[in-house]
Design a protein around this motif. Structure first.
Motif, PDB file in Angstrom:
ATOM      1  N   GLN A   1       0.849  -1.184   0.000  1.00 17.07           N
ATOM      2  CA  GLN A   1       0.000   0.000   0.000  1.00 17.07           C
ATOM      3  C   GLN A   1       0.878   1.225   0.000  1.00 17.07           C
ATOM      4  OE1 GLN A   1      -3.533   0.228  -0.040  1.00 17.07           O
ATOM      5  NE2 GLN A   1      -3.050   2.385  -0.400  1.00 17.07           N
ATOM      6  N   MET A   2       0.688   2.060  -1.010  1.00 17.39           N
ATOM      7  CA  MET A   2       1.526   3.255  -1.159  1.00 17.39           C
ATOM      8  C   MET A   2       0.634   4.485  -1.061  1.00 17.39           C
ATOM      9  SD  MET A   2       3.968   1.985  -4.296  1.00 17.39           S
ATOM     10  CE  MET A   2       2.655   2.107  -5.495  1.00 17.39           C
ATOM     11  N   SER A   3       0.998   5.399  -0.203  1.00 18.30           N
ATOM     12  CA  SER A   3       0.227   6.624  -0.059  1.00 18.30           C
ATOM     13  C   SER A   3       1.165   7.824  -0.082  1.00 18.30           C
ATOM     14  CB  SER A   3      -0.589   6.601   1.234  1.00 18.30           C
ATOM     15  OG  SER A   3       0.255   6.449   2.359  1.00 18.30           O
ATOM     16  N   SER A   4       0.584   9.006  -0.179  1.00 21.41           N
ATOM     17  CA  SER A   4       1.379  10.239  -0.271  1.00 21.41           C
ATOM     18  C   SER A   4       2.470  10.097  -1.318  1.00 21.41           C
ATOM     19  CB  SER A   4       1.990  10.592   1.090  1.00 21.41           C
ATOM     20  OG  SER A   4       0.984  10.747   2.068  1.00 21.41           O
ATOM     21  N   LEU A   5       2.082   9.584  -2.461  1.00 22.15           N
ATOM     22  CA  LEU A   5       3.059   9.296  -3.510  1.00 22.15           C
ATOM     23  C   LEU A   5       3.713  10.561  -4.028  1.00 22.15           C
ATOM     24  CD1 LEU A   5       1.154   6.421  -5.266  1.00 22.15           C
ATOM     25  CD2 LEU A   5       3.504   6.283  -4.429  1.00 22.15           C
ATOM     26  N   LYS A   6       4.979  10.417  -4.374  1.00 16.54           N
ATOM     27  CA  LYS A   6       5.781  11.521  -4.894  1.00 16.54           C
ATOM     28  C   LYS A   6       6.257  11.170  -6.300  1.00 16.54           C
ATOM     29  CE  LYS A   6       7.584  12.293  -0.210  1.00 16.54           C
ATOM     30  NZ  LYS A   6       8.813  12.390   0.620  1.00 16.54           N
ATOM     31  N   THR A   7       6.633  12.180  -7.042  1.00 13.41           N
ATOM     32  CA  THR A   7       7.115  11.923  -8.403  1.00 13.41           C
ATOM     33  C   THR A   7       8.330  10.994  -8.383  1.00 13.41           C
ATOM     34  OG1 THR A   7       8.413  13.962  -8.323  1.00 13.41           O
ATOM     35  CG2 THR A   7       6.218  14.092  -9.318  1.00 13.41           C
ATOM     36  N   GLU A   8       9.129  11.081  -7.345  1.00 15.45           N
ATOM     37  CA  GLU A   8      10.309  10.222  -7.267  1.00 15.45           C
ATOM     38  C   GLU A   8       9.989   8.770  -6.957  1.00 15.45           C
ATOM     39  OE1 GLU A   8       9.807  13.128  -5.620  1.00 15.45           O
ATOM     40  OE2 GLU A   8      10.688  13.062  -3.613  1.00 15.45           O
ATOM     41  N   ASP A   9       8.732   8.455  -6.692  1.00 14.01           N
ATOM     42  CA  ASP A   9       8.318   7.064  -6.527  1.00 14.01           C
ATOM     43  C   ASP A   9       8.052   6.389  -7.872  1.00 14.01           C
ATOM     44  OD1 ASP A   9       6.401   8.149  -3.702  1.00 14.01           O
ATOM     45  OD2 ASP A   9       8.322   7.081  -3.665  1.00 14.01           O
ATOM     46  N   THR A  10       8.102   7.159  -8.937  1.00 11.55           N
ATOM     47  CA  THR A  10       7.899   6.593 -10.270  1.00 11.55           C
ATOM     48  C   THR A  10       8.959   5.539 -10.551  1.00 11.55           C
ATOM     49  OG1 THR A  10       6.846   8.581 -11.147  1.00 11.55           O
ATOM     50  CG2 THR A  10       7.917   7.121 -12.737  1.00 11.55           C
ATOM     51  N   ALA A  11       8.519   4.342 -10.887  1.00 10.30           N
ATOM     52  CA  ALA A  11       9.444   3.231 -11.106  1.00 10.30           C
ATOM     53  C   ALA A  11       8.642   2.005 -11.526  1.00 10.30           C
ATOM     54  CB  ALA A  11      10.230   2.919  -9.834  1.00 10.30           C
ATOM     55  N   VAL A  12       9.360   0.996 -11.954  1.00 12.39           N
ATOM     56  CA  VAL A  12       8.770  -0.332 -12.103  1.00 12.39           C
ATOM     57  C   VAL A  12       8.991  -1.055 -10.783  1.00 12.39           C
ATOM     58  CG1 VAL A  12       8.766  -2.502 -13.364  1.00 12.39           C
ATOM     59  CG2 VAL A  12       9.249  -0.354 -14.568  1.00 12.39           C
ATOM     60  N   TYR A  13       7.927  -1.600 -10.240  1.00 10.56           N
ATOM     61  CA  TYR A  13       7.976  -2.260  -8.944  1.00 10.56           C
ATOM     62  C   TYR A  13       7.934  -3.769  -9.121  1.00 10.56           C
ATOM     63  CZ  TYR A  13       7.420   2.149  -6.507  1.00 10.56           C
ATOM     64  OH  TYR A  13       7.626   3.412  -6.002  1.00 10.56           O
ATOM     65  N   TYR A  14       8.796  -4.438  -8.368  1.00 14.76           N
ATOM     66  CA  TYR A  14       8.927  -5.890  -8.436  1.00 14.76           C
ATOM     67  C   TYR A  14       8.818  -6.490  -7.039  1.00 14.76           C
ATOM     68  CZ  TYR A  14      11.383  -4.739 -12.836  1.00 14.76           C
ATOM     69  OH  TYR A  14      11.732  -4.250 -14.072  1.00 14.76           O
ATOM     70  N   CYS A  15       8.336  -7.724  -6.982  1.00 10.72           N
ATOM     71  CA  CYS A  15       8.430  -8.476  -5.736  1.00 10.72           C
ATOM     72  C   CYS A  15       9.367  -9.659  -5.961  1.00 10.72           C
ATOM     73  CB  CYS A  15       7.062  -8.938  -5.247  1.00 10.72           C
ATOM     74  SG  CYS A  15       6.128  -9.984  -6.379  1.00 10.72           S
ATOM     75  N   ASN A  16      10.004 -10.057  -4.890  1.00  8.69           N
ATOM     76  CA  ASN A  16      10.955 -11.159  -4.937  1.00  8.69           C
ATOM     77  C   ASN A  16      11.241 -11.559  -3.495  1.00  8.69           C
ATOM     78  OD1 ASN A  16      13.188 -12.917  -5.629  1.00  8.69           O
ATOM     79  ND2 ASN A  16      13.430 -11.707  -7.499  1.00  8.69           N
ATOM     80  N   VAL A  17      12.000 -12.578  -3.317  1.00  8.73           N
ATOM     81  CA  VAL A  17      12.415 -12.916  -1.961  1.00  8.73           C
ATOM     82  C   VAL A  17      13.460 -11.899  -1.527  1.00  8.73           C
ATOM     83  CG1 VAL A  17      11.911 -15.350  -2.323  1.00  8.73           C
ATOM     84  CG2 VAL A  17      14.221 -14.486  -2.746  1.00  8.73           C
ATOM     85  N   PRO A  18      13.646 -11.717  -0.228  1.00  4.09           N
ATOM     86  CA  PRO A  18      14.716 -10.830   0.224  1.00  4.09           C
ATOM     87  C   PRO A  18      16.050 -11.268  -0.368  1.00  4.09           C
ATOM     88  CG  PRO A  18      13.246 -11.316   2.034  1.00  4.09           C
ATOM     89  CD  PRO A  18      12.799 -12.182   0.885  1.00  4.09           C
TER      90      PRO A  18
ATOM     91  N   GLY B   1      16.576 -10.825  -3.549  1.00  8.36           N
ATOM     92  CA  GLY B   1      16.323 -10.909  -4.979  1.00  8.36           C
ATOM     93  C   GLY B   1      16.864 -12.165  -5.624  1.00  8.36           C
ATOM     94  N   LEU B   2      16.724 -13.293  -4.951  1.00  4.81           N
ATOM     95  CA  LEU B   2      17.380 -14.509  -5.424  1.00  4.81           C
ATOM     96  C   LEU B   2      16.563 -15.303  -6.437  1.00  4.81           C
ATOM     97  CD1 LEU B   2      18.861 -15.695  -2.012  1.00  4.81           C
ATOM     98  CD2 LEU B   2      19.972 -14.355  -3.814  1.00  4.81           C
ATOM     99  N   PHE B   3      15.260 -14.995  -6.555  1.00  5.96           N
ATOM    100  CA  PHE B   3      14.437 -15.710  -7.524  1.00  5.96           C
ATOM    101  C   PHE B   3      14.459 -14.961  -8.856  1.00  5.96           C
ATOM    102  CE2 PHE B   3      11.271 -18.499  -4.991  1.00  5.96           C
ATOM    103  CZ  PHE B   3      12.315 -18.972  -4.212  1.00  5.96           C
ATOM    104  N   PRO B   4      14.057 -15.627  -9.936  1.00  9.05           N
ATOM    105  CA  PRO B   4      13.950 -14.923 -11.217  1.00  9.05           C
ATOM    106  C   PRO B   4      12.998 -13.733 -11.111  1.00  9.05           C
ATOM    107  CG  PRO B   4      13.812 -17.289 -11.533  1.00  9.05           C
ATOM    108  CD  PRO B   4      13.753 -17.066 -10.058  1.00  9.05           C
ATOM    109  N   TRP B   5      13.359 -12.645 -11.752  1.00  2.14           N
ATOM    110  CA  TRP B   5      12.534 -11.454 -11.681  1.00  2.14           C
ATOM    111  C   TRP B   5      11.347 -11.568 -12.635  1.00  2.14           C
ATOM    112  CZ3 TRP B   5      13.391  -8.046  -7.934  1.00  2.14           C
ATOM    113  CH2 TRP B   5      14.646  -8.038  -7.334  1.00  2.14           C
ATOM    114  N   GLY B   6      10.211 -11.070 -12.183  1.00  6.49           N
ATOM    115  CA  GLY B   6       9.044 -11.000 -13.046  1.00  6.49           C
ATOM    116  C   GLY B   6       9.097  -9.751 -13.899  1.00  6.49           C
ATOM    117  N   GLN B   7       7.966  -9.430 -14.527  1.00  5.14           N
ATOM    118  CA  GLN B   7       7.919  -8.261 -15.406  1.00  5.14           C
ATOM    119  C   GLN B   7       7.741  -6.965 -14.627  1.00  5.14           C
ATOM    120  OE1 GLN B   7       4.938  -9.029 -18.406  1.00  5.14           O
ATOM    121  NE2 GLN B   7       6.433 -10.070 -19.686  1.00  5.14           N
ATOM    122  N   GLY B   8       7.297  -7.082 -13.405  1.00  6.81           N
ATOM    123  CA  GLY B   8       7.085  -5.884 -12.608  1.00  6.81           C
ATOM    124  C   GLY B   8       5.802  -5.173 -13.005  1.00  6.81           C
ATOM    125  N   THR B   9       5.507  -4.123 -12.266  1.00  5.82           N
ATOM    126  CA  THR B   9       4.331  -3.311 -12.567  1.00  5.82           C
ATOM    127  C   THR B   9       4.737  -1.835 -12.496  1.00  5.82           C
ATOM    128  OG1 THR B   9       1.997  -2.933 -11.991  1.00  5.82           O
ATOM    129  CG2 THR B   9       3.501  -3.331 -10.146  1.00  5.82           C
TER     130      THR B   9
END
Length: 112
Positions: A79-96, A98-106
């Motif tokens: 959950q992201m609130s009070s978003l700022k322009t600097e939060d612009t990015a592709v967001y990914y989930c992974n294990v801590p 980043g040891l699993f293959p990366w998905g496409q992100g959102t």
């Protein structure tokens, strides 16, 4: 496989909720982390959840972003609130770590 969803275009100050498919069993075993990659920058950690549910966040998002588990739907939300322009990015989930293959992100775009 971890799949991210929920990104979009939002105005500064707005909110957005991202989702990552991850079962409770998976999280109990590995934990989960959110990362992001802004244009021209390296992928970086945003926040993480340990196998027993303890969360922590990088300073730039503390108090604005929050991770939660949705065991009913086998998801972890960011959950992201009070978003700022600097939060612009592709967001990914992974294990801590980043040891699993990366998905496409959102893609999250914060712009007026």
């Amino acid at each position: 496989q971890l799949v991210e969803s929920g990104g979009g275009l939002v105005q500064p100050g707005g909110s957005l909720r991202l989702s990552c498919t991850a079962s409770a069993t998976f999280i109990r075993k590995y934990g989960l982390a959110w990362y992001r990659q802004a244009p021209g920058k390296q992928r970086a950690l945003v926040g993480s959840m340990t196998s027993n549910g303890i969360t922590k966040y990088v300073d730039s998002v503390k108090g604005r972003f929050s991770m939660s588990r949705d065991s009913t739907n086998d998801m972890v939300h960011l959950q992201m609130s009070s978003l700022k322009t600097e939060d612009t990015a592709v967001y990914y989930c992974n294990v801590p770590g980043g040891l699993f293959p990366w998905g496409q992100g959102t893609q999250v775009t914060v712009s007026s």
